[in-house]
Every structure is written in structure tokens, then in C-alpha cells.
Design a protein around this motif. Structure first.
Motif, short mmCIF file in Angstrom:
data_model
loop_
_atom_site.label_atom_id
_atom_site.label_comp_id
_atom_site.label_asym_id
_atom_site.label_seq_id
_atom_site.Cartn_x
_atom_site.Cartn_y
_atom_site.Cartn_z
N GLU A 54 0.81 -1.41 -0.10
CA GLU A 54 -0.21 -0.03 -0.11
C GLU A 54 0.85 1.32 -0.10
OE1 GLU A 54 -3.72 1.99 2.42
OE2 GLU A 54 -3.31 -0.30 2.80
N GLU A 55 1.85 1.06 0.81
CA GLU A 55 2.98 2.34 0.62
C GLU A 55 3.41 2.81 -0.73
OE1 GLU A 55 7.16 3.88 2.58
OE2 GLU A 55 6.15 1.80 3.17
N GLN A 56 3.56 1.69 -1.51
CA GLN A 56 4.04 2.21 -3.00
C GLN A 56 2.88 2.64 -3.81
OE1 GLN A 56 5.41 -1.86 -4.41
NE2 GLN A 56 7.61 -1.50 -3.61
N CYS A 57 1.75 2.28 -3.50
CA CYS A 57 0.59 2.72 -3.96
C CYS A 57 0.12 4.05 -3.71
CB CYS A 57 -0.69 1.82 -3.75
SG CYS A 57 -0.49 0.20 -4.38
N ILE A 58 0.44 4.37 -2.45
CA ILE A 58 -0.10 5.92 -1.98
C ILE A 58 1.09 6.77 -2.60
CG2 ILE A 58 0.11 7.22 -0.03
CD1 ILE A 58 -0.94 5.07 1.68
N LYS A 59 2.04 6.36 -2.68
CA LYS A 59 3.20 7.24 -3.44
C LYS A 59 2.93 7.52 -4.98
CE LYS A 59 8.19 7.62 -4.54
NZ LYS A 59 9.53 7.05 -4.40
#
Length: 363
Positions: A261-266
Motif C-alpha cells: 500500500e505504501e508504494q501505491c500511495i506514493k
């Protein structure tokens, strides 16, 4: 083969529109690198910049902090959307002196079908020159224009001699012009599609012309049909003066799947900035009524989540994204998208609501 229908299409594109308006209105800005956008400390993004700034590599849709790294002397100012809207209306009034067939694409560009215009003995070249003259004489702004017998070639032509220039692709010259045209200039061909085409040795329209049509259609589907038509100079789309946009969306397919999810938020932050930038071009006449997120997973299943909203906010995109990801745990992400649903404004008083987005990402 080039479509033989004798249409005369002009694409008019204002030169660095917002920045040019600011330089016109404030002489202090004329000889310095200038951009319109959000402050770097607020995760801002540039709407546009003047040509002095572009010499440093600064571009529209670039994060403000990156632009300042490239050009430390860059002056970034907030936009004045209502002012740009009023000037855009005056530009359209000029267009309507020449034809009723005007299709606005944004505040600063439009297609005009001048096939039936009798001014200048029907010469689209002279008509385009006169439109640009009128814009400069009356508004002290410059515009570039492209002239061709179809929309996609006219749009490409308008970029050939920017700023304050004009380029004509005559029907007799179109076939030769198209052969060497890079596929990346065809509308809808993004970086991912470019890479897929390059793997097959397809870089120009000539390459597509010589490629087996059956293979292209099998590998690229509807996009392949578009590529085949445009690479042969075929674009029968009419200029649509009453075209109504009901939504606006941006999305990105990743070369390498995202895993958390962290990659997606970025990545969603990048989509948010791009969608905000594109919204600037339609909020003069439209209002936001819903916001949505799309996720395509590595197994090619696709999920969407929407919520009614009168504004686009990054926090709402994060909530919708989280909702989709927790429902599909342990799946890698192939594509992310963000969208807004639009409706026509019923009154100018509603416009103030949308102008508040300038304070969120562009001021």
C-alpha cells in the motif's frame, strides 16, 4: 491512404497560457523564469511555466520541488483561475468570428473546422494567421496554430513551431509527413505503449504501415485500430462544438507490479497531481460530483470504488484506495487510476466552491 475528404481543421493552442497572462499583466515577470502552481513544501505541482523556465528543463505537471532544483531562481505564483476563464471566453469569441464549429479542449486550446469559411478565399492558412493576429492585437497574447485536413494532424502541427508560430500540413504533403512521425506523438500512445511498440520494432508511422495489420489488432485491440488509422492519416472525427465531458480520469500501468500500500500511495500522489492539473482545464464549466479510484491487479482483475464528493482531495483517494486493497490482500498491483465525475454548472455561485482547490494544490 490519406482521407480524401476536403476538410480544413485548425488547432489553436495558446502559448504557456497562464504564465503568459501573468507576464502580460505584470511586467516584472516578463524576463524571469516563471511558473504557475503550488508551493514545493505542500506537495505542489506546476500547472504551466514560461519558456524561460523551460530552458532549464522545467515542465508542466512537474513537482514544484523538482522544478526548483532545476531552476533555483524559478518564481512560482498561485494561479488566478477566474481571470484565466474570463480571458478564455474572449479568445473563444474571436474563434466564433470565423466558424460556428469550435470544439474547446481546455481553456487554452480548441479545434476549429473552417471548411465553409469564405474569408481569405477559404484559405485555412490565412484564416489561422488572422486568428492569431486578432488574439495578439486584442489580448496581447500569442497563440500557435496547426492546419491540416484532420484533427490529430492539426494538433500535432500546432506544436511544430511553438511559440507564436504556425505549421501547415497540406493534403498533398500529409502522406510524406506521416511516414516519419514518431508514434509517441499519436494521441493515446503513452510511455507504456511506446515501450511495447518498440519491442516489436515499431517507432514511426511508417513502421506501423509496414506491419501486419492482423498482428497489430490481435496484440493491441482497439488501440491497434487507432494506430492503424492514424498511421495512414485517417481521422474522420468531426469537430464537435457541443461535446460534453462527463468525467475525467488519469491512470498508469506499471512496468513492475507494486507490492504494498505504501508504494501505491506514493503513485497515487502523482496521479492526484496530474488529475488536479487537468481539472484546471474544465472547472470553468463543470463541477465535481464524485471521486473514484481504480485498481487492476496482476491477475488482471479490476476493482473500482467511488464516493459522492464536490471536491477532489488526496485524503479521499487514499481512503478509496485502502478500501480496495484490504478487500484484495496479497495481490500485486498492475495499474492505478483516479477519476472524477463531472456535471455542468448551474450558476456562477457554484464556481467558488471549485476555486477552493487552488488553495489545496495550486497556491
Amino acid at each position: 491512404m490519406i482521407n480524401p475528404k476536403a476538410r480544413k481543421i485548425i488547432h489553436v493552442d495558446m502559448d504557456a497560457f497562464y504564465a503568459s497572462v501573468e507576464m502580460r499583466d505584470n511586467p516584472h515577470y516578463k524576463n524571469i523564469p516563471l511558473a504557475i502552481g503550488g508551493r514545493s513544501e505542500r506537495r505542489g505541482v506546476l500547472s504551466t511555466c514560461n519558456y524561460i523556465a523551460r530552458e532549464y528543463g522545467v515542465r508542466s505537471a512537474m513537482p514544484s520541488f523538482k522544478a526548483k532544483e532545476l531552476c533555483p531562481d524559478l518564481v512560482i505564483i498561485p494561479g488566478r483561475m477566474q481571470h484565466y476563464v474570463e480571458i478564455s471566453k474572449k479568445i473563444r469569441e474571436i474563434f466564433f468570428r470565423y466558424t460556428d464549429l469550435v470544439e474547446p479542449l481546455s481553456l487554452d486550446e480548441a479545434f476549429l473546422d473552417v471548411s465553409d469559411c469564405t474569408l481569405f478565399q477559404g484559405s485555412a492558412t490565412f484564416i489561422a494567421q488572422d486568428i492569431r493576429r486578432a488574439i495578439f492585437d486584442e489580448l496581447n497574447l500569442t497563440a500557435s496554430a496547426g492546419v491540416a485536413n484532420c484533427k490529430f494532424l492539426a494538433k500535432i502541427a500546432s506544436d511544430e513551431n511553438k511559440p507564436n508560430g504556425q505549421f501547415v500540413i497540406a493534403p498533398a504533403q500529409a502522406a510524406e509527413f506521416i511516414k516519419t512521425l514518431p508514434l509517441k506523438k499519436i494521441p493515446g500512445v503513452g510511455k507504456v505503449t511506446q515501450q511495447k511498440l518498440a519491442l516489436k520494432g515499431l517507432f514511426t508511422c511508417r513502421d506501423v504501415q509496414q506491419y501486419q495489420a492482423e498482428l497489430l489488432l490481435a496484440e493491441f485491440g482497439k488501440q491497434g485500430e487507432r494506430l492503424l488509422a492514424f498511421s495512414r492519416g485517417i481521422d474522420n472525427r468531426p469537430v464537435e462544438p457541443n461535446r460534453e465531458r462527463k468525467s475525467l480520469a488519469v491512470e498508469h500501468t506499471f512496468l513492475k507490479d507494486l507490492s504494498n500500500e505504501e508504494q501505491c500511495i506514493k503513485k497515487m500522489a502523482e496521479l492526484y497531481n496530474e488529475l488536479n492539473r487537468r481539472l484546471e482545464q474544465v472547472l470553468a464549466e463543470k463541477m465535481i460530483v464524485r471521486v473514484g479510484v481504480k485498481v487492476k491487479f496482476s491477475d488482471f482483475t479490476q476493482k473500482t470504488s467511488e464516493r459522492k464528493s464536490t471536491e477532489l482531495s488526496f485524503s479521499l483517494l487514499e481512503i478509496l484506495l485502502h478500501h480496495l486493497l484490504v478487500q484484495n490482500p496479497d495481490k500485486r498491483i498492475r495499474l492505478l487510476g483516479a477519476s472524477v465525475g463531472l456535471e455542468n454548472r448551474v450558476g456562477q455561485e457554484q464556481y467558488a466552491v471549485q476555486l477552493s482547490f487552488m488553495d489545496k494544490g495550486f497556491s
